[in-house]
Write an enzyme that holds these catalytic residues in place. Structure first.
Site, PDB file in Angstrom:
ATOM      1  N   ASP A   1       0.839  -1.188   0.000  1.00 29.37           N
ATOM      2  CA  ASP A   1       0.000   0.000   0.000  1.00 29.37           C
ATOM      3  C   ASP A   1       0.881   1.248   0.000  1.00 29.37           C
ATOM      4  O   ASP A   1       1.709   1.422   0.889  1.00 29.37           O
ATOM      5  CB  ASP A   1      -0.877  -0.016   1.258  1.00 29.37           C
ATOM      6  CG  ASP A   1      -1.807   1.173   1.365  1.00 29.37           C
ATOM      7  OD1 ASP A   1      -2.996   1.020   1.039  1.00 29.37           O
ATOM      8  OD2 ASP A   1      -1.346   2.265   1.775  1.00 29.37           O
TER       9      ASP A   1
ATOM     10  N   TYR B   1       2.963  10.040  -0.303  1.00 29.05           N
ATOM     11  CA  TYR B   1       4.076   9.465   0.465  1.00 29.05           C
ATOM     12  C   TYR B   1       5.418   9.761  -0.212  1.00 29.05           C
ATOM     13  O   TYR B   1       6.466   9.634   0.420  1.00 29.05           O
ATOM     14  CB  TYR B   1       3.947   7.945   0.631  1.00 29.05           C
ATOM     15  CG  TYR B   1       2.706   7.435   1.339  1.00 29.05           C
ATOM     16  CD1 TYR B   1       1.825   8.297   1.980  1.00 29.05           C
ATOM     17  CD2 TYR B   1       2.424   6.081   1.382  1.00 29.05           C
ATOM     18  CE1 TYR B   1       0.697   7.812   2.615  1.00 29.05           C
ATOM     19  CE2 TYR B   1       1.299   5.591   2.021  1.00 29.05           C
ATOM     20  CZ  TYR B   1       0.428   6.460   2.626  1.00 29.05           C
ATOM     21  OH  TYR B   1      -0.689   5.970   3.251  1.00 29.05           O
TER      22      TYR B   1
ATOM     23  N   GLU C   1       7.791 -10.308  11.863  1.00 27.12           N
ATOM     24  CA  GLU C   1       6.919 -10.486  13.040  1.00 27.12           C
ATOM     25  C   GLU C   1       5.467 -10.145  12.681  1.00 27.12           C
ATOM     26  O   GLU C   1       4.539 -10.868  13.022  1.00 27.12           O
ATOM     27  CB  GLU C   1       7.439  -9.545  14.153  1.00 27.12           C
ATOM     28  CG  GLU C   1       6.591  -9.516  15.398  1.00 27.12           C
ATOM     29  CD  GLU C   1       7.117  -8.460  16.386  1.00 27.12           C
ATOM     30  OE1 GLU C   1       8.345  -8.219  16.435  1.00 27.12           O
ATOM     31  OE2 GLU C   1       6.284  -7.876  17.098  1.00 27.12           O
ATOM     32  N   ASN C   2       5.285  -9.059  11.950  1.00 27.13           N
ATOM     33  CA  ASN C   2       3.932  -8.578  11.645  1.00 27.13           C
ATOM     34  C   ASN C   2       3.196  -9.487  10.654  1.00 27.13           C
ATOM     35  O   ASN C   2       1.990  -9.352  10.472  1.00 27.13           O
ATOM     36  CB  ASN C   2       3.983  -7.156  11.083  1.00 27.13           C
ATOM     37  CG  ASN C   2       4.514  -6.162  12.097  1.00 27.13           C
ATOM     38  OD1 ASN C   2       4.530  -6.437  13.293  1.00 27.13           O
ATOM     39  ND2 ASN C   2       4.971  -5.006  11.622  1.00 27.13           N
TER      40      ASN C   2
ATOM     41  N   GLY D   1      -1.689   1.747  16.264  1.00 27.92           N
ATOM     42  CA  GLY D   1      -1.816   3.053  16.922  1.00 27.92           C
ATOM     43  C   GLY D   1      -0.539   3.852  16.782  1.00 27.92           C
ATOM     44  O   GLY D   1      -0.126   4.546  17.702  1.00 27.92           O
TER      45      GLY D   1
ATOM     46  N   SER E   1     -10.721   6.441   1.176  1.00 29.53           N
ATOM     47  CA  SER E   1      -9.915   6.404   2.383  1.00 29.53           C
ATOM     48  C   SER E   1     -10.315   7.594   3.249  1.00 29.53           C
ATOM     49  O   SER E   1     -10.527   8.696   2.717  1.00 29.53           O
ATOM     50  CB  SER E   1      -8.428   6.464   2.019  1.00 29.53           C
ATOM     51  OG  SER E   1      -7.637   6.400   3.181  1.00 29.53           O
ATOM     52  N   ASN E   2     -10.456   7.368   4.516  1.00 31.54           N
ATOM     53  CA  ASN E   2     -10.828   8.419   5.473  1.00 31.54           C
ATOM     54  C   ASN E   2     -12.217   8.986   5.212  1.00 31.54           C
ATOM     55  O   ASN E   2     -12.492  10.124   5.576  1.00 31.54           O
ATOM     56  CB  ASN E   2      -9.776   9.530   5.476  1.00 31.54           C
ATOM     57  CG  ASN E   2      -8.415   9.001   5.867  1.00 31.54           C
ATOM     58  OD1 ASN E   2      -8.259   8.483   6.960  1.00 31.54           O
ATOM     59  ND2 ASN E   2      -7.439   9.081   4.961  1.00 31.54           N
TER      60      ASN E   2
ATOM     61  N   LYS F   1      -3.027   5.965  -3.874  1.00 34.05           N
ATOM     62  CA  LYS F   1      -4.120   6.882  -3.501  1.00 34.05           C
ATOM     63  C   LYS F   1      -3.954   8.236  -4.170  1.00 34.05           C
ATOM     64  O   LYS F   1      -2.823   8.727  -4.350  1.00 34.05           O
ATOM     65  CB  LYS F   1      -4.143   7.074  -1.968  1.00 34.05           C
ATOM     66  CG  LYS F   1      -4.058   5.784  -1.204  1.00 34.05           C
ATOM     67  CD  LYS F   1      -4.206   5.941   0.287  1.00 34.05           C
ATOM     68  CE  LYS F   1      -3.781   4.673   0.997  1.00 34.05           C
ATOM     69  NZ  LYS F   1      -2.329   4.554   1.204  1.00 34.05           N
TER      70      LYS F   1
ATOM     71  N   SER G   1       6.580  -1.209   8.508  1.00 37.83           N
ATOM     72  CA  SER G   1       7.839  -1.188   9.244  1.00 37.83           C
ATOM     73  C   SER G   1       8.967  -1.136   8.226  1.00 37.83           C
ATOM     74  O   SER G   1       8.811  -1.576   7.094  1.00 37.83           O
ATOM     75  CB  SER G   1       8.009  -2.425  10.138  1.00 37.83           C
ATOM     76  OG  SER G   1       9.274  -2.343  10.791  1.00 37.83           O
ATOM     77  N   VAL G   2      10.083  -0.582   8.647  1.00 33.98           N
ATOM     78  CA  VAL G   2      11.260  -0.587   7.772  1.00 33.98           C
ATOM     79  C   VAL G   2      12.301  -1.574   8.311  1.00 33.98           C
ATOM     80  O   VAL G   2      13.402  -1.654   7.786  1.00 33.98           O
ATOM     81  CB  VAL G   2      11.884   0.828   7.626  1.00 33.98           C
ATOM     82  CG1 VAL G   2      10.909   1.754   6.915  1.00 33.98           C
ATOM     83  CG2 VAL G   2      12.306   1.394   8.973  1.00 33.98           C
TER      84      VAL G   2
ATOM     85  N   HIS H   1      -7.778   9.636  -1.308  1.00 38.86           N
ATOM     86  CA  HIS H   1      -7.039   9.585  -0.032  1.00 38.86           C
ATOM     87  C   HIS H   1      -7.824  10.195   1.150  1.00 38.86           C
ATOM     88  O   HIS H   1      -7.851   9.632   2.241  1.00 38.86           O
ATOM     89  CB  HIS H   1      -5.685  10.288  -0.189  1.00 38.86           C
ATOM     90  CG  HIS H   1      -4.636   9.783   0.743  1.00 38.86           C
ATOM     91  ND1 HIS H   1      -3.320   9.699   0.398  1.00 38.86           N
ATOM     92  CD2 HIS H   1      -4.703   9.322   2.019  1.00 38.86           C
ATOM     93  CE1 HIS H   1      -2.625   9.213   1.426  1.00 38.86           C
ATOM     94  NE2 HIS H   1      -3.452   8.982   2.418  1.00 38.86           N
TER      95      HIS H   1
HETATM   96  P1  A2P Z   1       9.448   1.030  12.126  1.00 40.51           P
HETATM   97  O1  A2P Z   1       9.109   1.260  10.676  1.00 40.51           O
HETATM   98  O2  A2P Z   1      10.652   1.800  12.566  1.00 40.51           O
HETATM   99  O3  A2P Z   1       9.502  -0.440  12.466  1.00 40.51           O
HETATM  100  P2  A2P Z   1       1.156   1.966  12.593  1.00 40.51           P
HETATM  101  O4  A2P Z   1       1.145   0.864  11.583  1.00 40.51           O
HETATM  102  O5  A2P Z   1       0.145   1.797  13.690  1.00 40.51           O
HETATM  103  O6  A2P Z   1       1.089   3.343  11.985  1.00 40.51           O
HETATM  104  O7  A2P Z   1       2.562   1.884  13.355  1.00 40.51           O
HETATM  105  C1  A2P Z   1       3.727   1.999  12.645  1.00 40.51           C
HETATM  106  C2  A2P Z   1       4.845   2.270  13.598  1.00 40.51           C
HETATM  107  O8  A2P Z   1       5.099   1.146  14.407  1.00 40.51           O
HETATM  108  C3  A2P Z   1       6.105   2.597  12.864  1.00 40.51           C
HETATM  109  O9  A2P Z   1       6.720   3.635  13.569  1.00 40.51           O
HETATM  110  C4  A2P Z   1       6.936   1.291  12.924  1.00 40.51           C
HETATM  111  O10 A2P Z   1       8.294   1.652  13.032  1.00 40.51           O
HETATM  112  C5  A2P Z   1       6.455   0.669  14.229  1.00 40.51           C
HETATM  113  N1  A2P Z   1       6.354  -0.797  14.163  1.00 40.51           N
HETATM  114  C6  A2P Z   1       5.898  -1.557  13.159  1.00 40.51           C
HETATM  115  N2  A2P Z   1       5.889  -2.857  13.498  1.00 40.51           N
HETATM  116  C7  A2P Z   1       6.359  -2.939  14.742  1.00 40.51           C
HETATM  117  C8  A2P Z   1       6.599  -4.012  15.644  1.00 40.51           C
HETATM  118  N3  A2P Z   1       6.323  -5.265  15.310  1.00 40.51           N
HETATM  119  N4  A2P Z   1       7.092  -3.716  16.869  1.00 40.51           N
HETATM  120  C9  A2P Z   1       7.363  -2.441  17.219  1.00 40.51           C
HETATM  121  N5  A2P Z   1       7.165  -1.376  16.421  1.00 40.51           N
HETATM  122  C10 A2P Z   1       6.667  -1.618  15.192  1.00 40.51           C
END
Ligand code: A2P
Length: 276
Positions: free
Chosen positions: A41, A46, A242-243, A194, A142-143, A71, A234-235, A104
């Site tokens: 996405d 962005y 994990e996600n 969040g 969106s939104n 978007k 996440s980067v 968007h």
């Molecule tokens: P990062 O990209 O540095 O990992 P949301 O999806 O609610 O907007 O949250 C995104 C934020 O949560 C980003 O700042 C991301 O940072 C961080 N994040 C994403 N996955 C995880 C995770 N498994 N544990 C901790 N922080 C995470």
């Protein structure tokens, strides 16, 4: 998950909001696809569509095996401007179609007074044309909350496939979800963690510990079990993996309900008061 037009949409989606353009974004997208995400996405605003496209190409996975969303940014609302903006997005991504294209943010009354609904309707007509011409497979919002969705539906030939909104414990979005369910619009969650603020929550950590999972995994699982499609950003390779590991456990009805009682909290803007 399934869209109202028969297309499938993979969950979770990989988010790229705030992912810096360039190597970081290219690597994150490549890492996500290597992990197994097939849904990416992004958005014109962005500023990373070129890098998302590059990450996709470098992944080695054929384009047609992936699901790509972008978007339309707020400065491009309206019929002709929407058509042109989509062309630019495709050019930047280096792709010849999108799986999903979203408006968007709705034009709101604060900024546009009584013209707001008409602007959204006009923009939606252009989205329908893009779908008719098969430049995009599905179109959505969106939104958009019920007061923004209703006027669009009055004259729509295509019911939006998706509404992507801020959604997490503390922001249950009951009215929007009820309307979307009634109309067959799939709800997607942005900031399902969040924006990281829920990750230390003791209840989420405690529930996670029961399954050997993190609070992030509990939050994503909670979305999925509520039939809301999470977009998670996440980067970091470890977190990206994990996600994605959210299909090996199931939250009980009691756990689902207790998570829904976390205190109210909104991270992003409300669409009625947004001034961007
Ligand atoms: P990062 O990209 O540095 O990992 P949301 O999806 O609610 O907007 O949250 C995104 C934020 O949560 C980003 O700042 C991301 O940072 C961080 N994040 C994403 N996955 C995880 C995770 N498994 N544990 C901790 N922080 C995470």
């Amino acid at each position: 998950m399934k869209l109202n037009n028969g297309y499938e949409i993979p969950a979770p989606g990989f988010g790229t909001f705030k992912t810096p353009d360039g190597e970081v974004c290219v690597n994150a997208v490549r890492e996500a696809i290597a992990t197994g995400y097939i849904h990416i996405d992004t958005a014109a605003v962005y500023g990373n569509e070129c890098s998302v496209g590059q990450g996709v190409r470098e992944s080695g996975v054929p384009r047609e095996k992936l699901f790509i969303t972008s978007k339309l940014w707020n400065t491009e609302r309206g019929y002709d401007t929407t058509l042109r903006a989509c062309e630019k997005t495709l050019q930047d991504l280096g792709m010849d179609y999108l799986d999903l294209y979203l408006i968007h943010w709705p034009a709101n009354e604060l900024q546009f007074g009584s013209r707001a609904a008409a602007i959204n309707v006009d923009t939606w007509r252009a989205m329908e044309r893009l779908a008719d011409e098969k430049v995009v497979r599905s179109v959505g919002l969106s939104n958009f909350y019920p007061s923004h969705i209703a006027p669009v539906l009055v004259s729509a030939n295509i019911v939006p496939a998706v509404d992507q909104i801020e959604y997490h414990p503390g922001l249950l979005q009951e009215d929007t979800i009820a309307l979307c369910r009634e109309k067959g619009i799939l709800v997607e969650a942005w900031s399902p963690l969040g924006r990281g603020h829920l990750l230390e929550d003791p209840l989420l950590c405690e529930i996670g510990a029961r399954y050997g999972k993190s609070s992030a995994q509990v939050l994503l699982r909670w979305c999925i079990q509520n039939e809301v499609l999470p977009l998670v950003k996440s980067v970091h390779a470890e977190r990206i993996r994990e996600n994605f590991d959210i299909f090996s456990f199931v939250l009980t009805a009691e756990e689902m309900a207790s998570i829904a009682t976390l205190p109210p909290f909104r991270y992003g803007s409300h669409p009625d008061t947004a001034t961007f």
